[in-house]
Every structure is written in C-alpha cells, then in structure tokens.
Write an enzyme that holds these catalytic residues in place. Structure first.
Site, PDB file in Angstrom:
ATOM      1  CG  ASP A   1      14.467  15.857   5.410  1.00 56.91           C
ATOM      2  OD1 ASP A   1      14.196  16.744   4.579  1.00 56.91           O
ATOM      3  OD2 ASP A   1      14.314  14.633   5.191  1.00 56.91           O
TER       4      ASP A   1
ATOM      5  CG  HIS B   1      19.107  15.117   7.773  1.00 57.39           C
ATOM      6  ND1 HIS B   1      19.623  14.244   6.838  1.00 57.39           N
ATOM      7  CD2 HIS B   1      17.909  14.597   8.168  1.00 57.39           C
ATOM      8  CE1 HIS B   1      18.782  13.243   6.657  1.00 57.39           C
ATOM      9  NE2 HIS B   1      17.729  13.426   7.448  1.00 57.39           N
TER      10      HIS B   1
END
Length: 700
Positions: free
Chosen positions: A83, A236
């Site tokens: 992400d 992430h």
C-alpha cells in the site's frame, strides 16, 4: 503637476494579474492537497464485521442488488500486497526483491504518487505485477462525502491509465485492515466503490509493518498461523521508513513454504486488466501535467521566498550599520551655520491653492539671511497664482508644460548661486534652508537632499506612509550618503549649485521621476550628493489608495526609466562607477527584485495556514514583524520621532506591503511591455497643523 502625455499601461495588466493570482492559488491548493499523501496510520477498529461481511473472505464482492459476498485466496496461494506507493526509494527495492525471488504482487497505489512517479507505475506493470486503487490522496473514505469518494477513485483510475495505459479494477480503502476491524461506515464506503465497478480487497494478514515492529514480527505476521493456507498479506512500500519491510520481504520469500506468491487477480482467477479507455488516458495525462506544474510552481515560489528572505536580511545588514555611521557623523558636525551666498528657492506649483500660502510663508520665515523665493505657476486652474501675488515673492506664470519645465523656468529667473527646489505642498522648518545648504561649504558637493517628513499622518494610511518615509526613504538616504551614491534627491526638499544644474542641462523631462533622473545626472557629472537629516520639510501625502497608487506608480516606473537611462554608469569609474555599481545595484536588488520576490513570503504563509502548522506560521510571522518593528523603532529614534506609530506595523503586513508589491509588479510589466503612465497631479486636501514631534520642539 503636469503631464508627459504617454501611452497608458494596458488595463489587461489587471486581468493578467488576477488570472495569475487565481492560477497560483489553484496550484498551491493542488500541491498542498497531493503532497505528503500516504501517511501512516492504524486501521479504524469497528465493533465487529458488519452483517454480510465474511471474516474469512478478505476480497469483498458486492452485487448490484447490494448483496455482500466474499472470496479468499486458494490454499497454498499468497497474494502479497503493498500500500501507499509508489515511492522512489522503497518501491524499487521491493520490486528488486520480488524479481530476485520470482514472486508477483499487487500494489495498491495512491493516484497523486502515480502522477509524481509514473515510471514506477510502468515498471510495476512491466514486471508482471498488478495495480490497484488506494485513492488519490490517501483519504479516509468512511469520513468523506460521496462526491469526494467518487472523485478519489476516478482521479486514481485516470492517473493509472495515463501512466500505464491499463485500466484498474481492484481497490483497497486507506486505513483498512482485516474484515474483523471493518465498521458499518467502512461497508458503506465499500458499497460506493463497488457501485463504481471496483472489487474491494481487504486483508487477512496485516503485518503492521508501518509501525516498524521489527523484521521478525513482520515475517511472523506475514507467514500466518496456518501454514499452507491461502492469504492476502498487507505490507507497505511507502509512507515512511520501509527498511524493515524490505528485509522482512526478502526473508519471507527466502524461507521455503511451498506457497505461490501471486497477484490478487491471478489468485482469484480473474483476467488481467483491460486497456484503459482513451478518455481516462487523456484526463489522467492532463491531471499529471497540472500536478507537475503545481509542484514546479511551489518549488519556484519556495526559491523566490528564499531569495526574498536573503535580500531582506542583506538589506538590513547594509542599512543599519550605515545609518548608525551616518548618525554618528551627523552628531560630530559643528552647530555653527555658515553663509554660502544668496539662496534661491524655486517652487513649481500646479493647483496648489490649499497649500501654497503655507509653503511660501514657511520659506520666508526661514532664518537664513539671504533668501529669494520664485514661484512658477504651471497653468493652474485654481487660485494658486492669485494667492502667490499677495505674498511678495517672484511669480512666473506659464501655460501648463510640466513640472520639469516649470522648475527650469524658475532656475533661469533665480539669482542665487544655490537653488533649493521645493514642492508646492511642502512646509519648511525655520532653520531648514540654513541647515540644508551647509554642505556647499565643501566645493565637491553639488547637491543636497533634505529630510522629507509626512505632515498629514492622520488615519492608518497616513501613518503607514509616515513609517515608510522614516524607515524606507530616510534610512536608504543615510546609507546612500555613506556609500556616496545617492540616486534621488526628493522633489519636496533638495538643494543644487546653480552651475551644476546648468552643467547637466537642467531638470530632465524625459522620465516620470525627474528628481531621480536629475540626481543621477549630477553624480555622473562628477559631483558629490549628500543627505542632511536635520534639514526638515513637511509634505502632504495621498490619503486615498487611488491617489497613492498613481503617485507610487509614477515614482516606481520613473525610477526604472532613470535607471535604464543611466545604466552605463555601471561600467564607468569614479563617481559614475559608485552610482552604477552601488546605487543602481542597490535599487535593482532592494527596490525592484525584493518587492517582486517578497510576495512569495505571503503566499507561503497562506499555504502554511491551509496545509501546514498554524503555530509554525504564526511564529515565523511574529518573528518577521518583530524584526520590522525593531528596525522601524531604530529609524524613528534616529529621526527623533515618537514611537507611537509602531502599533501599525503588524497591520502593514495585510494591506500596505501587498499594495506596494503590486505597484512594482505593475511598473515592471509596463516597463517590459513598453507601456507608460502620464504625470498626474495629486488631489490636495491641505497640510493643516504640523505634527508635534520631538524634532519640532524647541530646545530647552
């Protein structure tokens, strides 16, 4: 006074300025909105998955009738997801690890970052990975209205289309996690995304890597408690320091587990994304260009702000020591006044009926022993000439031909060896002429500048101009005197040797700032020009913004004309060289370049209030105002003025400074385009009683 009839500046300047200001604010808002996106944060925890949301199915399907379904990765299949990217530092390192291990993943990207780094988005797709939508600004979708949610998704889809030419069908809401932590509001946002055609992907293994819990903890969370089970793993590749994430990913993929690492679509058996519609590509490209232009604009404004701050600091470093040195030298001068011969005072007047009597009487009341007053009525349409006739001074009448012509006519009629030039709205102190002409004892001095003060300092506009005269003009003149490069003797009070005026051809009429043009000519002729702060004249200033604009535009544009006219002084030696390399350089840096760059400080103050820390902006602003107030207090002290007007300094930051900046902008644009303004007289209101200041109180 009168009028060089020249071409007026195009009114389109104001339209261009307005459009430019709007474009600048739009760029700042756009950049402020998209900068710093992808912030770290924990998922918002609900009270349990809402009805219909399967805790074991992280891929949420919502049909057209609102039915909520779900899907999970098949056994032995792991969908690694990342992400908040793409990120120029961490995304390439994640991609390198995936390529080294032959794994594929899904990247939920932030649209603003795709626009910033389209090459990374293309690399992700080129290396066999998949892109999903993570909104355009990393917005919390359950806290924004529906129109904002739709906009976030559309802009990101367009950004991906422009960067890769591919459509995108997967979406992950920012600040989401496993289905267990979803709330009813999260489900409502998912329904909206599903209505826009997206498949919502949550996770069933949230590594929490954004917290940087350690490599071991990240690997353990990504591996799960059920070896061989399918899973969607959330990690992430942006939003902070991802060193632990990269190391954990390498260790995870290096550990034999029998799992296949695939994209979400591959794990679900969904076909690859289709080519993007042309409309999405066009809109995405336009948005990327706009975002790039906004970034360049903010970067440029940042550099301009740096330049403005450096110039302002440099100006203070030059002004304050020079002012101190000038004041020290002034205190050492003898008080005894010497006779330098007859002094002729020339007063050009155009429609000065309100002030001319006070001006002439103040001249006649001076204590210098030999004074001749010559008033030149330049075609006034009021009672100026009639009033002068009853005052017992020489009166010359002429048709309206302009202030320079009027002054030259007065000089021709004068008999004194020293000529004092005075505006028709100016009042002298009783000892002004005697103090003003003292420097002519030195045969090298060709002209002397006096100390012009604001007489009608009533109201906020009058007080602002009073501070400007004391701080801006008189501090500058003290510095110019020390540096021997005085570029301007004010029209309100200045003295010249008569033969110097003849030598330079009289007062020039080919610029709008004849006083500056004349002063520069005197210096270039080899004469020294000095400043006398104790020779005081009280003058009237405009009390409306319209009149002030006309006056300052004429001053500013006329100064630019004079600087261009005398530009070759930069290449000369001696007095000319001092004027060119010191005086013209100072004017260029601090009266043109500084006002042109200083608005960047205000722009960034607004930018900081909208997108930054209020406390930091307020602290910087207070420091800026404090420096200005201290400088103003020092200047007022040097001029023996009361400190009362200092309370207006903070208010200057909101109106007056911006007003003066616009004057310089307008003048610069007019100069570049060749437009000009005609000489316009200021509407008079009458000086009235002079201010009671320490400088005017008789010595005890």
């Amino acid at each position: 006074m009168a009028r060089h009839l020249t071409r007026r500046p195009p009114r389109a300047h104001w339209l261009l300025l307005t459009l430019g200001a709007l474009a600048l604010m739009a760029a700042l808002v756009l950049h402020g909105t998209v900068s710093g996106v992808g912030a770290e944060g924990a998922p918002v925890t609900g009270s349990g998955p809402p009805a219909g949301l399967d805790p074991a199915a992280p891929v949420v399907r919502i049909s057209g009738d609102g039915t909520v379904g779900g899907a999970a990765m098949p056994a032995g299949t792991v969908a690694l997801t990342f992400d908040d990217g793409p990120d120029p530092r961490w995304t390439p390192r994640v991609l390198d690890v995936l390529r080294r291990h032959g794994a594929r993943a899904t990247f939920f990207v932030v649209g603003a970052k795709v626009n910033r780094y389209p090459d990374l988005a293309r690399r992700i797709v080129a290396e066999g990975h998949e892109l999903g939508v993570h909104t355009f600004t990393h917005a919390d979708l359950d806290a924004v209205p529906r129109w904002r949610l739709d906009l976030e998704l559309d802009l990101t889809r367009n950004a991906v289309a422009a960067a890769t030419g591919r459509s995108v069908r997967l979406m992950r809401p920012p600040y989401s996690g496993t289905p267990e932590v979803a709330s009813a509001r999260d489900l409502a946002a998912m329904r909206s995304a599903a209505a826009a055609g997206y498949l919502v992907v949550l996770t069933d293994r949230d590594t929490g890597d954004w917290r940087r819990p350690g490599v071991d903890a990240i690997v353990a969370a990504a591996s799960g408690r059920a070896p061989g089970a399918g899973a969607v793993v959330m990690m992430h590749d942006s939003g902070g320091d991802r060193e632990q994430t990269v190391t954990a990913l390498d260790r995870l993929l290096s550990t034999p587990s029998g799992a296949r690492y695939v994209t979400v679509s591959e794990g679900l058996g969904i076909a690859d994304a289709d080519p993007a519609p042309d409309g999405d590509v066009v809109r995405g490209t336009a948005l990327r260009w706009s975002q790039t232009a906004a970034r360049w604009t903010v970067t440029t404004m940042g550099w301009l702000m740096v330049v403005a701050v450096l110039l302002a600091g440099l100006r203070l470093l030059v002004l304050l020591p020079s002012a101190w040195a000038h004041a020290r030298a002034s205190r050492r001068r003898p008080d005894r006044l010497r006779y330098v011969g007859t002094v002729s005072v020339v007063v050009p007047a155009y429609n000065e009926a309100l002030n001319i009597a006070g001006t002439v009487r103040s001249l006649l009341a001076n204590d210098y022993p030999a004074i001749e007053v010559v008033v030149v009525d330049d075609g006034s349409t009021d009672d100026t000439a009639a009033i002068v006739e009853g005052l017992g001074v020489t009166l010359i009448r002429q048709v309206n031909r302009g202030k320079p012509t009027a002054i030259n006519a007065g000089v021709r009629a004068a008999s004194g060896g020293v000529v004092v030039l005075v505006d028709g709205d100016t009042v002298f102190e009783p000892d002004t002429i005697g103090r003003l002409v003292q420097p002519f004892v030195d045969p090298e001095v060709g002209a002397v500048s006096g100390n012009a003060k604001v007489a009608n300092r009533t109201g906020i506009l009058g007080r602002w101009q009073h501070l400007e005269y004391v701080v801006g003009f008189n501090l500058d003149r003290r510095m110019f005197d020390v540096a021997r490069c005085m570029p301007t003797i004010p029209g309100a009070i200045g003295a010249f040797r008569r033969r110097v005026l003849a030598e330079v051809g009289g007062v020039p009429s080919d610029t709008l700032a004849e006083d500056t043009d004349l002063t520069m000519a005197v210096i270039r002729a080899g004469w020294r020009v000095v400043h006398r702060d104790n020779a005081i004249a009280w003058t009237e200033v405009p009390l409306t913004l319209k009149q002030l604009w006309r006056q300052r535009y004429r001053w500013c544009y006329g100064t630019m004309q004079a600087m261009w006219k005398h530009r070759r002084a930069v290449l000369r030696r001696g007095a000319e060289g001092r004027l060119g390399r010191r005086g013209l350089t100072y004017l260029t840096l601090f009266q043109i370049l500084l006002p042109l760059t200083a608005p960047a400080v205000d722009v960034f103050a607004v930018y900081g209030l909208l997108f930054g820390s209020w406390s930091q902006v307020l602290g910087v602003w207070c420091g800026f105002v404090a420096v200005q107030a201290v400088t103003a207090a020092y200047a007022l002290r040097l001029d023996r003025e009361p400190l009362g007007p200092l309370w207006t300094v903070p208010l200057q930051q909101f109106v007056y400074r911006q007003f003066l900046y616009l004057v310089v902008v307008q003048s610069t644009v007019a100069a570049l385009l060749g437009g000009r303004e005609r000489w316009q007289a200021m509407a008079r209101t009458g000086i009235g009683p002079l201010p009671e200041t320490p400088a005017r109180r008789p010595a005890s």
